[in-house]
Design a protein around this motif. Structure first.
Motif, PDB file in Angstrom:
ATOM      1  N   LYS A 135     -12.019   0.483 -20.216  1.00 30.08           N
ATOM      2  CA  LYS A 135     -10.871   0.735 -20.861  1.00 30.08           C
ATOM      3  C   LYS A 135     -10.171  -0.448 -20.798  1.00 30.08           C
ATOM      4  O   LYS A 135     -10.067  -1.416 -20.011  1.00 30.08           O
ATOM      5  CB  LYS A 135     -10.103   1.780 -20.182  1.00 30.08           C
ATOM      6  N   GLY A 152       1.638   1.252 -18.907  1.00 31.98           N
ATOM      7  CA  GLY A 152       1.585   1.901 -17.356  1.00 31.98           C
ATOM      8  C   GLY A 152       0.733   0.964 -16.663  1.00 31.98           C
ATOM      9  O   GLY A 152       0.790   1.257 -15.231  1.00 31.98           O
ATOM     10  N   ILE A 208      -0.594  -1.629 -14.228  1.00 32.03           N
ATOM     11  CA  ILE A 208       0.105  -2.876 -13.263  1.00 32.03           C
ATOM     12  C   ILE A 208      -1.173  -3.799 -13.033  1.00 32.03           C
ATOM     13  O   ILE A 208      -2.211  -3.498 -12.473  1.00 32.03           O
ATOM     14  CB  ILE A 208       0.748  -2.647 -12.080  1.00 32.03           C
ATOM     15  N   ILE A 249      -6.766  -4.985 -11.446  1.00 31.07           N
ATOM     16  CA  ILE A 249      -5.577  -3.879 -11.654  1.00 31.07           C
ATOM     17  C   ILE A 249      -5.254  -3.660 -10.319  1.00 31.07           C
ATOM     18  O   ILE A 249      -5.953  -3.240  -9.274  1.00 31.07           O
ATOM     19  CB  ILE A 249      -6.628  -2.455 -12.319  1.00 31.07           C
ATOM     20  N   TYR A 250      -3.902  -3.363 -10.192  1.00 27.66           N
ATOM     21  CA  TYR A 250      -3.114  -2.846  -8.871  1.00 27.66           C
ATOM     22  C   TYR A 250      -3.088  -1.362  -9.052  1.00 27.66           C
ATOM     23  O   TYR A 250      -2.444  -0.906  -9.947  1.00 27.66           O
ATOM     24  CB  TYR A 250      -1.900  -3.352  -8.765  1.00 27.66           C
ATOM     25  N   ASP A 251      -3.916  -0.603  -8.153  1.00 27.43           N
ATOM     26  CA  ASP A 251      -3.797   0.672  -8.367  1.00 27.43           C
ATOM     27  C   ASP A 251      -3.675   1.507  -6.969  1.00 27.43           C
ATOM     28  O   ASP A 251      -4.065   1.218  -6.014  1.00 27.43           O
ATOM     29  CB  ASP A 251      -5.296   1.061  -8.969  1.00 27.43           C
ATOM     30  N   GLU A 266      -4.349   8.460 -13.903  1.00 25.84           N
ATOM     31  CA  GLU A 266      -4.106   7.333 -14.817  1.00 25.84           C
ATOM     32  C   GLU A 266      -4.517   5.864 -14.175  1.00 25.84           C
ATOM     33  O   GLU A 266      -4.629   5.849 -12.928  1.00 25.84           O
ATOM     34  CB  GLU A 266      -2.763   7.165 -15.278  1.00 25.84           C
ATOM     35  N   ARG A 267      -4.625   4.943 -14.801  1.00 26.67           N
ATOM     36  CA  ARG A 267      -4.809   3.493 -14.506  1.00 26.67           C
ATOM     37  C   ARG A 267      -3.365   3.306 -13.542  1.00 26.67           C
ATOM     38  O   ARG A 267      -2.286   3.675 -13.671  1.00 26.67           O
ATOM     39  CB  ARG A 267      -4.975   2.359 -15.315  1.00 26.67           C
ATOM     40  N   SER A 268      -3.364   2.476 -12.474  1.00 25.00           N
ATOM     41  CA  SER A 268      -2.411   1.955 -11.540  1.00 25.00           C
ATOM     42  C   SER A 268      -1.755   3.399 -11.016  1.00 25.00           C
ATOM     43  O   SER A 268      -0.420   3.184 -11.113  1.00 25.00           O
ATOM     44  CB  SER A 268      -1.271   1.055 -12.460  1.00 25.00           C
ATOM     45  N   SER A 269      -2.247   4.298 -10.602  1.00 26.80           N
ATOM     46  CA  SER A 269      -1.628   5.640 -10.092  1.00 26.80           C
ATOM     47  C   SER A 269      -1.821   5.507  -8.657  1.00 26.80           C
ATOM     48  O   SER A 269      -1.320   6.749  -8.058  1.00 26.80           O
ATOM     49  CB  SER A 269      -2.301   6.835 -10.748  1.00 26.80           C
ATOM     50  N   GLY A 270      -2.403   4.538  -8.232  1.00 26.18           N
ATOM     51  CA  GLY A 270      -2.381   4.489  -6.730  1.00 26.18           C
ATOM     52  C   GLY A 270      -3.969   5.391  -6.101  1.00 26.18           C
ATOM     53  O   GLY A 270      -3.766   5.491  -4.904  1.00 26.18           O
ATOM     54  N   ARG A 327       1.464   8.286 -10.510  1.00 28.21           N
ATOM     55  CA  ARG A 327       2.261   6.958  -9.882  1.00 28.21           C
ATOM     56  C   ARG A 327       3.757   7.541  -9.500  1.00 28.21           C
ATOM     57  O   ARG A 327       4.317   8.119 -10.479  1.00 28.21           O
ATOM     58  CB  ARG A 327       2.285   6.094 -10.722  1.00 28.21           C
TER      59      ARG A 327
END
Lengths: 1031, 443, 198
Positions: B385, B422, B424, B441-443, C17-21, C147
């Motif tokens: 993506k 959205g 990061i 990607i910071y996830d 989602e992306r960057s949701s932790g 997130r």
């Protein structure tokens, strides 16, 4: 001055392998970036402070002193000196840390409290105490900063911010900012510069690899993360800390608070314990008066006036204590029969002469007092004392430490810097080169330095088998150039031993020397001179030890008393020897080059020896002064002067400037320099450090001369003489003191050959020649040598008088592999009666090991034991020796040796000589060449002594044992070899082309056969080689 | 009688060939030193002919086979050894005349192996002899033996005996270790992989049985085949822990040669199993059941086939500032007992977000405003993506550079960004190629 | 989350989602597993696993088997199948969350059921990380990450990214009946009720 940025936390290369730029480089780059002030904080020391102070003064920026103190946990606390007490405390703090025994060296909290007054501390960078505490959380860091504020006081601590675009560091910066706000402490911005320019980051990476003994590939995270730790100008720093503008302004404010400079480090001259009712200068006057009356018979007016002028100046400068201390040292040596002689600039002072420090009368020789001491220049005197090398000098040093150690005496540091081969090897290793490339690179270095570096490097690389495409090779040479002269570590002062006096520990930090009980300053010899610290240089001189031993042998064996100070001056026998260049073993004049010039100069008076000592030096050779002097000496050239009014100065040396004093006088006369300016000129050229100082003084010189109408070619020749000269010029006072020693050694060699040669052989290695050559030369002069014998010889060579003829008994020290302890044991065992057999000898001296007894036997030292049968040879000894040390067990112990008579054949003469060389490195039997003289004569080989009978230009064949090989830098590739045979020494001159053709034979072969053309010009004989063969 | 054959040019002559050559003349062969062999010729007169011209014949025979040798026949092995090494050409020594032949050989030639002493001790004795003026066998033999024994001890006497050539010993015959290997020239060459597999399976069965008989397991195997057109195909595998089961080995072998399709029929094949001790791990009562070594080995081989060899194993972080300092090393369940060496300096106390890498990094377009990124847009992102959007929050720049001394030189400026879509993420500007990439990607 | 995975034989789907932790969650889970000296397998469809970040989260890398499938989804699925059938790994993570959602949606359902049975047989915990929910009935539980907040520290000029916090919503709890019958300490109704709901 707007609120410009001051860099107050820089680090120079004197942090030894943690900084990549010298103080000079940091200051010049700071000046370019118009950073108004700089503070160099090196690790646990102020090694570079003097150089930094001078460079900053010239560059016109403020030099702040300070250091990074290693704390117990390993963190580094940066501290800056605010005032004099601060500096004193810093020195004491560093001294306490350095002197603390045990591995865990670091300042404890209690140390900091004791020495904190007058110092301002920063919270440090990523390696500081705050960052170390931050690892276990914000509270911990807060507690640490609080403790520091408590120790130094809230007004003397700054929270330091550094930004090198690194996430971990940004976290540290945010935490520190938070702490500063909470504790209401000021913020201070700095860039923690470890190098002056960003490109030097590569050099720092290399130094890091050297420090951790690894290479770039494996160093990993030890290397720098990026190249940001360089000096950044105000514009960049302001932009970097736009969120904390106050931190930039704080640097200017803090810099203004730090008013301490090294102009006056608070050094006070040393005191000398003076008898009651006297102060130091009155006592000095009394002693000098007394000494002068003893030295000057009659005490003429000129000397009296000179001494008075000197004493007034000394009193005015308050240095009486210093002179008294030196006088005390000299007295100590005299009382304990240790030969001592002052030299260097001290020899120009009449006071020193009267105090007996120096042996050359400056008034008589009309020497230049400004050289020694001139108030105008604020240059303190520098007295060098020559002492016999070896344990005599150690005795003096031990006494000196015991008497003056407490109140302040320490050795100067000897900073080992990166030079030539060592730099190439270490950089190569760090770059990860394998051994073969490394050796090729270092060989390239010599070629590189010898030829002019601007020549295209590619060709060098190609023929050394290196390809330029490998990036590491290209890097290697840039790094090599950058690393030159970078300090690497503190070495033990090898040559002389410079002692400084006065309250030292509050002036410069001290640290333990590698020798136990010794203390070393953190500044080297030149730094101390710059900072005006009084020092004495104790130099060990081999020849002094030889003279001293000779005198003691003469006293015991000849029963006569000889006083070096009052030798008969113009002894004809001595000068005859000098004129014939028969000077093997004589101080300073025994080298091949000296031997080549002695017959030309035909020395007749003492001053001729002074000239002889000074003439074979790089200075005169480079300045092309030698040949004109020789020609004028032999009357082949009229005596004329560079300039009419130089006549009085150069009269003594036939118009040719040879000495430094003459050079200074020339500057004073031609360019109107004052005494002080002349000395400044000498120091400028004498200094090896900076180019600009030389150009600066040369301009002044030319300006002075054109003012006086000396212009054009004449001016150039004078300037050329002065510049080439000042660099290597030999001081006349120096030459005079050496000449004294030369004359004394020649005198003793001539009149007491046995004593002199015994002493000479006991102080090897010394001088140019190998003991074997010295023995052969002495034998040619009729001196008898007696072989090493366990029943007679001591450890040292001794003199034995047999029916009033003196002969030298070789000492046990010449048995290779024989320990001194074992030899002493032999001598002791001998007291209780002579040895009756080898078996009894080995039983009475258990300390001897089997190999040592075997060496003794093979060298023939056991042949003379009484119990042996007549005609007892070395092989018999060897045969018996083997049996001794076998653990034969009690049963066979008393079985008498049925095999007493050895079945072995005795050695032939050649085998015996080989054994001599193998076990004692010399032989007193016939010279090996003698054995083959018959065979050599058949193919036309001439003996050395017969060379005299050949005319110039004749072809001749010579052969011999190579005893000296020289390729002086100033001789443009010519090689000079001395071949020794049983009759004497022949000098061979080899042209560069011939040398390249026979390179391997000449380097690793010790016996040569040479065909060449005789050169017999005015009694100097040498052979210009055309063909080289092996014997 | 004994014969010593000495290979003159040591470096290129194959020692095994020499041994094979010698064993054609006598079954009892001793390998003395790295360069010569000694044969016991007792009772071989009929086969080898009279001993007197045996040395000559041996040398000529060896020359014909391309081996430069020298031979010597004598009553005892040591004399023959010294004669072959020392004397200029092959020689026959009548019993009792040893001293004559060996007389002027230098003392240094005595071999420390024969005298059964260390090289240093031999050097010492030779040194003493030289200092006595004795340099060759003759004079040494002439010295009185009692004098020698008192001075040089028993070794001295042994050396003197050697010098006299009068020693008495028998030769030590060398035995070979067990090798688990089968090789065969196929009568009718095999052209397809399946049939080759059948042949190999047969070998495997025999070899595993053979191993089991020696209570050993296979620690690895070597397969070597020669094809009709002269080309060869070879595979060599080492297992972290030795494997016993025939079935597992068969499966691994099958997987291993899956990619092999013979261009021409296979004429010769060799299969060798390297023996290794089986490793018993006593799993504790409470320790979790670690994956069995045997099965894991099989699974790793299978998955390795699918994703490629270098792509499976346990990750390891290198000690370097490099942006992605990661390496894959062999997954080894035994490693559970070794402490992880790579926990060098403790990671900083800073709270760090979890990161997902993009390998290889994704090319992006970045718009800058007052030298900070303000918009990011990925171009094509293939199966992954992409990202696009305005920058809401940005942190940086973070500069790193390194390995300036090699081709792996890098220099980059990194930014941590929060985008309007959205994500990061971390983008970096490669200052050498002046291009922007998204690498985490910071996830 | 841990009380979920405490239970063996579970196929848990984690989407977000992306960057949701999600990655932070997974890494802390792996850290605890390796601390208990268990072995875990990470089947990484798009080579996204970052060992440096894992080590910072406390994972013992020697206990991790990392399989990089460099973007080949079918290899990842095959690899996951082999690993599950081989057994011996306490946690098996299949990470396909960087692959475009429409491709993930096209994965045939039969895979998930096959993985479900393999997990139950091998006693491992199978964690499927996907961008969008896709396992449907195959998984025994499903969690979604959203997130919660992103923490930035420092001044506007100089920020520092600190953490990305996630909130987990349980989309599908365990089918309690089958579990309790098996007698092992499955998730009971109370656990599901007291955990946060979407």
């Amino acid at each position: 001055m707007t609120d410009l940025f001051f860099e107050l936390h820089a680090r120079s290369a004197f942090s030894f392998l943690e900084g990549a730029s010298t103080p000079e480089e940091l200051t010049s780059v700071a000046a370019e970036l118009d950073i108004p002030g700089l503070a160099i904080l090196d690790r646990d020391g102020v090694y570079g402070a003097p150089r930094f102070h001078i460079a900053a003064r010239e560059a016109g920026i403020r030099a702040h002193i300070g250091a990074e103190i290693t704390l117990q946990g390993g963190a580094r606390l940066p501290v800056l000196v605010e005032n004099k007490t601060g500096y004193k405390n810093l020195c004491r703090l560093i001294t306490t840390i350095r002197m603390r025994p045990g591995p865990q060296r670091g300042a404890t909290e209690e140390d900091l409290r004791r020495f904190s007054s007058g110092l301002i501390c920063l919270t440090g960078d990523q390696n500081g105490p705050a960052a170390h505490a931050l690892r276990n959380g914000f509270e911990e860091a807060l507690k640490t900063v609080n403790m520091l504020a408590d120790i130094f006081g809230p007004d003397r601590i700054y929270c330091e911010l550094q930004r090198h675009f690194d996430r971990d560091e940004e976290y540290h910066t945010q935490a520190i900012a938070g702490i500063a706000e909470k504790l209401k402490l000021p913020l201070l911005a700095s860039n923690g510069a470890c190098y002056a320019l960003a490109s030097e980051r590569k050099l720092l990476d290399i130094l890091t690899c050297v420090r951790n003994r690894t290479n770039l590939q494996q160093a990993g995270r030890l290397l720098c993360r990026n190249s940001e730790r360089h000096l950044k100008p105000h514009r960049l720093m302001e932009q970097l800390f736009r969120d904390y503008p106050g931190a930039i302004a704080a640097t200017r404010e803090l810099s203004s608070r730090l008013e301490f400079t090294l102009d006056d480090p608070g050094y006070r001259f040393p005191e000398y314990p003076v008898p009651a009712g006297e102060n130091m200068s009155s006592y000095l006057r009394k002693v000098t008066e007394e000494g002068a009356r003893h030295r000057y018979r009659p005490f003429h007016e000129k000397a009296r006036r000179q001494i008075k002028r000197e004493l007034d100046l000394i009193e005015k400068l308050g240095m009486a204590g210093y002179f008294l201390i030196v006088w005390d040292i000299v007295n100590f040596c005299r009382e304990h029969g240790i030969l001592v002689q002052g030299r260097g600039s001290a020899a120009n002072s009449a006071v020193c002469y009267s105090l007996g420090i120096t042996a050359v009368d400056p008034v008589g020789m009309d020497l230049l007092f400004e050289r020694f001491l001139s108030e105008e220049r604020g240059e303190w005197p520098d007295i060098d004392l020559d002492l016999p090398s070896g344990e005599q000098r150690e005795r003096v040093i031990k006494w000196l430490y015991s008497k003056y150690g407490k109140s302040g005496a320490a050795m100067t540091a000897n900073v080992i810097t990166y030079r030539g081969r060592s730099a190439a090897r270490e950089i190569g290793k760090a770059l990860g080169f394998d051994l073969s490339t490394l050796s090729r690179l270092s060989s390239l270095i010599n070629v590189w330095e010898w030829k002019d570096p601007k020549e295209n490097a590619a060709r060098h690389f190609a023929d050394a088998g290196l390809d330029l495409k490998d990036p590491r090779i290209k890097e290697f040479f840039q790094l090599y150039q950058a690393a030159q002269d970078l300090p690497r570590h503190l070495g033990q002062h090898s040559g002389g031993m410079v002692i400084c006096f006065g309250q030292l520990d509050s002036v410069v930090p001290l640290q333990p020397a590698s020798m136990p009980g010794r203390v070393v300053l953190q500044w080297d010899k030149d730094d101390c001179a710059e900072m005006g610290i009084l020092k004495v240089d104790l130099l060990g001189l081999g020849m002094m030890a030889v003279l001293e031993d000779t005198l003691s042998i003469i006293r015991s064996e000849y029963g006569e008393e000889v006083d070096l100070a009052h030798l008969p001056q113009d002894d004809p026998a001595v000068y005859k020897g000098l004129r014939q260049a028969d000077t093997i073993g004589v101080f300073q004049v025994e080298s091949r080059a000296q031997m080549a010039t002695l017959p030309r100069i035909q020395p007749g008076t003492f001053y001729d020896i002074v000239v002889q000592v000074a003439i074979i030096r790089p200075g005169p050779i480079v300045g092309k002064m030698v040949h004109p002097y020789l020609k004028r000496r032999q009357g082949k050239e009229p005596v004329e002067y560079l300039h009419p009014d130089l006549e009085p100065v150069l009269k003594r040396t036939l118009g040719v400037p040879l000495f430094q004093e003459q050079l200074l006088r020339m500057a004073m006369i031609c360019a109107g320099f004052s005494g002080g300016e002349a000395e400044e000129l000498r120091r400028a050229f004498g200094f090896k450090r900076s180019e600009q100082r030389m150009q600066h003084v040369e301009k002044k010189l030319r300006k002075g001369m054109t003012k006086r109408g000396i212009v054009g070619k004449q001016q150039d020749r004078i300037v050329q003489a002065i510049t080439s000269f000042a660099l290597y010029g030999f001081p006349e006072s120096h030459a005079a003191s050496f000449a004294l020693l030369a004359y004394a050694s020649a005198y003793l060699r001539c009149h007491y050959p046995a004593a002199f040669h015994a002493a000479l052989l006991n102080n090897q290695p010394m001088g140019f020649y190998h003991p074997a050559t010295i023995v052969k030369d002495a034998q040619r002069h009729g001196l008898r040598f007696r072989p090493i014998d366990v029943s007679v010889s001591d450890w040292d060579c001794t003199v034995e008088s047999v029916e009033d003829k003196k002969s030298v008994r070789l000492g046990l020290r010449y048995i290779k592999g024989l320990r001194e302890k074992a030899a002493r044991a032999i001598v002791e065992a001998r007291q209780s009666g002579p040895f009756r057999s080898i078996e009894e000898f080995s039983r009475r001296v258990p300390a001897l090991s089997k190999s040592e007894i075997a060496s003794l036997a093979a060298a023939g030292a056991l042949n003379f034991i009484e119990g042996n049968s007549p005609g007892f040879t070395r092989r018999d000894a060897l045969w018996q020796v083997e049996r001794l040390k076998r653990p034969a067990g009690e049963l066979l112990q008393n079985l008498d040796d049925s095999m007493a008579v050895s079945p072995l054949k005795s050695m032939t003469e050649e085998e015996r000589i080989n054994a001599d060389f193998h076990y004692t490195d010399l032989t007193i039997a016939r010279h090996p060449m003698a054995l083959r003289r018959a065979e050599l004569a058949r193919n036309g080989t001439v003996r050395a002594v017969d060379l005299k009978s050949f005319r110039n230009g004749e072809n001749v064949r010579v052969a011999g044992h190579v005893i000296a090989r020289q390729r002086p830098g100033t001789a443009k590739g010519f090689v000079f070899i001395s071949l020794e045979d049983e009759t004497g020494i022949s000098n061979i001159i080899i042209t560069p082309s011939l040398f390249d053709r026979h390179r391997s034979e000449l380097i690793n072969n010790r016996w040569l056969l040479v065909d060449g053309i005789v050169q017999n010009a005015d009694r100097v004989i040498s052979v210009k080689a055309t063909e080289i063969g092996l014997l | 009688m004994f014969c010593c054959i000495y290979a003159i040019d040591k470096d290129n002559s194959d020692y095994q060939a020499l041994v094979a050559f010698a064993s054609r003349f006598s079954p009892l062969v001793e390998e003395t030193g790295g360069d010569s062999v000694v044969l016991d010729l007792e009772g071989t007169e009929l086969l080898n002919g009279p001993f007197t011209d045996f040395p000559g014949r041996i040398t000529r025979l060896a020359e014909r086979e391309g081996m430069a040798v020298r031979a010597a026949v004598a009553a005892n092995p040591d004399a023959a050894f010294h004669a072959a090494h020392g004397l200029p050409e092959s020689v026959f020594i009548e019993p009792g005349k040893e001293a004559e032949y060996l007389g002027d050989l230098p003392v240094e030639n005595i071999s420390h192996l024969l005298a059964d002493i260390t090289v240093e001790r031999l050097g010492e004795i030779v040194g003493t002899l030289n200092s006595w003026g004795i340099s060759t066998f003759g004079p040494l033999a002439a010295l009185p033996t009692t004098g020698i024994s008192e001075r040089l001890g028993p070794e001295g006497v042994r050396i003197q005996q050697l010098a006299k050539g009068k020693t008495r010993r028998s030769i030590i015959v060398k035995s070979t270790g067990a090798v688990f290997s089968l090789s065969e020239r196929l009568e009718h060459p095999v052209s397809s992989r399946e049939t080759l597999l059948l042949v190999l399976a047969g070998y495997l069965e025999k070899l595993t049985a053979y191993l089991k008989a020696h209570h050993l397991a296979a620690a690895g195997f070597e397969l070597e085949t020669r094809l009709a057109d002269g080309s060869t195909y070879a595979r060599k595998i080492q297992f972290p822990s030795p494997i016993k089961e025939y079935r597992t080995l068969k499966k691994i072998l099958e997987l291993e040669i899956e990619g092999f399709s013979p261009s021409s029929p296979v004429t010769w094949v060799r299969l060798e199993l390297n023996p290794g001790k089986t490793r018993m791990i006593q799993s504790g009562l409470f320790t979790p059941d670690t994956p069995e070594p045997e099965k894991t080995e099989l699974v790793l081989a299978r998955i390795g086939k699918i994703v490629g060899q270098g792509k499976i194993g346990s990750p390891e972080v290198e000690n370097s500032h490099r942006p992605d300092p990661v390496r894959i090393k062999r997954f080894d369940t035994g490693s559970v007992f070794r402490k992880n060496r790579h926990m060098d300096q403790s990671p900083s106390a800073r709270k760090q977000p979890a990161t997902r890498k993009l390998r290889p990094p994704l090319a992006v377009m970045v718009w800058m405003g007052e030298n900070r990124p303000i918009r990011v847009q990925t171009t094509d992102s293939g199966i992954r993506k992409g990202v696009s959007g305005k920058v809401l929050v940005s942190a940086g720049p973070w500069l790193t550079s390194g390995e300036w001394w090699s081709k792996g030189k890098w220099e980059r400026e990194e930014w941590d960004l929060q985008l309007s879509d959205g994500t990061i993420c971390r983008v970096y500007h490669d200052l050498q190629s002046n291009r922007w990439y998204l690498d985490a990607i910071y996830d | 989350m841990t009380e979920m995975t405490e239970k063996r034989r579970a196929f848990i789907e984690i989407s977000g989602e992306r960057s949701s932790g999600k990655t932070g969650l997974i890494l802390s889970e792996l850290a605890q597993a390796t601390a208990r000296r268990e072995f875990c397998a990470v089947i990484d469809a798009t080579d996204s696993f970052d060992p440096v970040s894992a080590r910072n989260a406390g994972v013992d890398l020697n206990h991790i088997l990392w399989i990089c499938c460099t973007g080949k989804l079918d290899s990842a699925l095959k690899a996951a199948d082999y690993i599950l059938h081989a057994g011996g790994f306490s946690h098996v993570v299949l990470d396909i969350c960087d692959i475009r959602p429409e491709i993930v949606a096209r994965i045939p359902r039969s895979y998930w059921f096959r993985f479900r049975f393999a997990t139950e047989k091998s006693g491992a915990v199978f964690l499927l990380i996907t961008p969008v929910p896709c396992s449907g009935a195959g998984s025994s539980a499903a969690v979604e990450c959203v997130r919660e907040k992103v923490e930035w520290s420092g001044s506007p000029e100089y920020r520092l990214l600190e953490t990305v916090c996630a909130r987990t919503l349980i989309r599908k709890a365990f089918r309690s009946a089958a579990m309790i019958k098996a007698g092992n300490r499955g998730i009971t109704l109370e656990n599901i009720l007291n955990s946060k709901h979407k």
